[in-house]
Design an enzyme around this catalytic site. Sequence first.
Site, mmCIF file in Angstrom:
data_model
loop_
_atom_site.group_PDB
_atom_site.id
_atom_site.type_symbol
_atom_site.label_atom_id
_atom_site.label_comp_id
_atom_site.label_asym_id
_atom_site.label_seq_id
_atom_site.Cartn_x
_atom_site.Cartn_y
_atom_site.Cartn_z
ATOM 1 C CB CYS A 100 51.991 50.059 40.482
ATOM 2 S SG CYS A 100 51.439 51.685 39.991
ATOM 3 C CB CYS A 104 53.986 56.001 34.629
ATOM 4 S SG CYS A 104 54.982 54.874 35.593
ATOM 5 C CB THR A 191 47.084 54.624 39.741
ATOM 6 O OG1 THR A 191 46.381 53.475 39.286
ATOM 7 C CG2 THR A 191 48.502 54.249 40.101
ATOM 8 C CD GLU A 259 45.190 51.324 41.741
ATOM 9 O OE1 GLU A 259 45.270 50.582 42.740
ATOM 10 O OE2 GLU A 259 46.101 51.419 40.894
ATOM 11 C CG HIS A 294 49.416 54.773 31.311
ATOM 12 N ND1 HIS A 294 50.413 55.214 32.148
ATOM 13 C CD2 HIS A 294 48.687 53.908 32.055
ATOM 14 C CE1 HIS A 294 50.289 54.648 33.340
ATOM 15 N NE2 HIS A 294 49.253 53.848 33.305
ATOM 16 C CE1 TYR A 298 50.204 50.251 32.296
ATOM 17 C CE2 TYR A 298 49.384 48.034 32.655
ATOM 18 C CZ TYR A 298 49.373 49.368 32.973
ATOM 19 O OH TYR A 298 48.545 49.823 33.970
ATOM 20 C CB CYS A 301 55.674 49.205 34.823
ATOM 21 S SG CYS A 301 53.982 48.678 34.742
ATOM 22 C CD GLU A 445 47.887 47.887 36.902
ATOM 23 O OE1 GLU A 445 47.870 49.026 36.425
ATOM 24 O OE2 GLU A 445 48.713 47.028 36.560
HETATM 25 FE FE1 SF4 Z 1 52.044 51.835 37.753
HETATM 26 FE FE2 SF4 Z 1 53.039 50.654 35.613
HETATM 27 FE FE3 SF4 Z 1 51.065 52.448 35.373
HETATM 28 FE FE4 SF4 Z 1 53.579 53.191 36.053
HETATM 29 S S1 SF4 Z 1 52.907 52.270 34.081
HETATM 30 S S2 SF4 Z 1 51.674 53.895 36.973
HETATM 31 S S3 SF4 Z 1 54.215 51.475 37.323
HETATM 32 S S4 SF4 Z 1 50.949 50.416 36.375
HETATM 33 FE FE FE Z 2 48.641 50.851 35.822
#
Ligand code: SF4
Ligand code: FE
Length: 486
Positions: A100, A104, A191, A259, A294, A298, A301, A445
């Site tokens: 991560c 984002c 995060t 976190e 968000h 996923y 990422c 996560e």
């Molecule tokens: Fe982290 Fe993925 Fe969330 Fe972006 S979308 S903050 S890389 S977990």
């Molecule tokens: Fe996340």
Amino acid sequence: MKTGQEYRDSLRERKMKVYLKGELLDPVTLIDHPFIKGHVNSAAMTYDLAFDPQYEDLMTTTSSLTNQKINRFTCLHTGTDDLTKKVKMQRMISRKTGTCYQRCVGFDAANATFSVTYEMDQALGTDYHKRFVEFMKKWQDEDWMVAGAMTDPKGDRSKKPHEQEDPDLFVHVALKDDEGIYLRGAKMHMTGMVNSHYMMIMPTSGYGPEDADYAVCCALPTDAPGVTHIFGRQTNDNRKQYDGAVDQGNAEYGVVGGESLTVFEDVFVPWEHVFMCGEYQYSGMLVERFATFHRQNYGGCKGGVSDITIGAAAVIADMSGYAKAAHIKDKINEMIHLTETLWACSVACSAEGKALPAGNYYPDPLLANVGKHNVTKLIYDIDRLAQDVAGGIVATLPSEADLRSPEIGKFVEKYLKGVAGVDTEDRMRMLRLCEVMTGGVALVESMHGAGSPQAQKVMYSKLSNLETKKKDAMRIAGVDPEKYGK
Ligand code: SF4
Ligand code: FE
């Protein structure tokens, strides 16, 4: 736009109060702490790549507010092309960091707040949108990293905020005056919080009139007086403090987002940075918008993270001499299939995006939720297969200190050898990477980041139009839907 170095330097100017393992850290050097520096390196990647001509198209765009060139992480999406570039950018960065990069969350909070303040103002005659646009311009100009702060501690989950024994278990407005509001409560699982400039506070769920004080959205600096951050622990994090890079697996970028639990003790926020204060009718909309933005991410990422997991498993197979076995090839192919399945939802929900009334674009919410829900399951399958391919050694590997020991290093060297020509240390590095990619923190996560699986299921009943499906099925079976009130 800031470079990675400028980003790091700007973080040292904050007067943050961060506790880690019971100790208050020095605000100037906290980003060098072994538990924190990997997360900073990962976030810095989102700054440095914006200056790489190879990634200019993915990493930068033109601001719809100022017409200036900006880092994509600060943009308001102007079309489905922007939405698609967002997830492509995410997969690309994950392939570089294997974890991560945290930025984002604030990015998604920006797009959600921009849209909800607009609709709220239209309906209620408030003037939050204008304020938010002014704040957003500064955010873009300064190229801030902004943490998105949604999840409250929630205490007794069977009770609403005002029913809790302790009213602070959800962030709320404790006081307001002519100058602004005073926040009390805490946000959890934050995060990238300790390496952000600002945070965006959002409500954790939709509220009724009795919880109007909890319907608050605002922005404040991460070092605002009265804010205390408590940095969370991770599986094997002492390895970062006491052991070498080999034992860490991903020593450069760490794992997940660093976190923290962030506490607010009557923290002042001026009205110019308040974007919702008591308009409970819009709290649910803000949560849904943010969650969709968000969840869109996923497959991007985690798709990129899984690319690294697949690569690690395949290299381990090469180094160990069983890469040509049919069942190994089959497992690697299955991992690829699952990873691309995750990716497909991110691309699809982006391509199916639509303009919101405020003008920014919104991914298809049903597909975005399905994408995140897939991550809660398929990452477990991908990681299971990686551990299957890598072997039990992932869990029993001696330490780097043993490898370096003048007395027993020779045994580690000799008995952990794989294929001729492969250094034992390199094989150990790959195994440790596999351990960290498929371990506790990364899995949890995938399950709970961007909302737990149940949060996605709740959206299905809202978004999937079950009544139409019922009517269609009745029609095909020769049953009159009207007879049953459909
Ligand atoms: Fe982290 Fe993925 Fe969330 Fe972006 S979308 S903050 S890389 S977990
Ligand atoms: Fe996340």
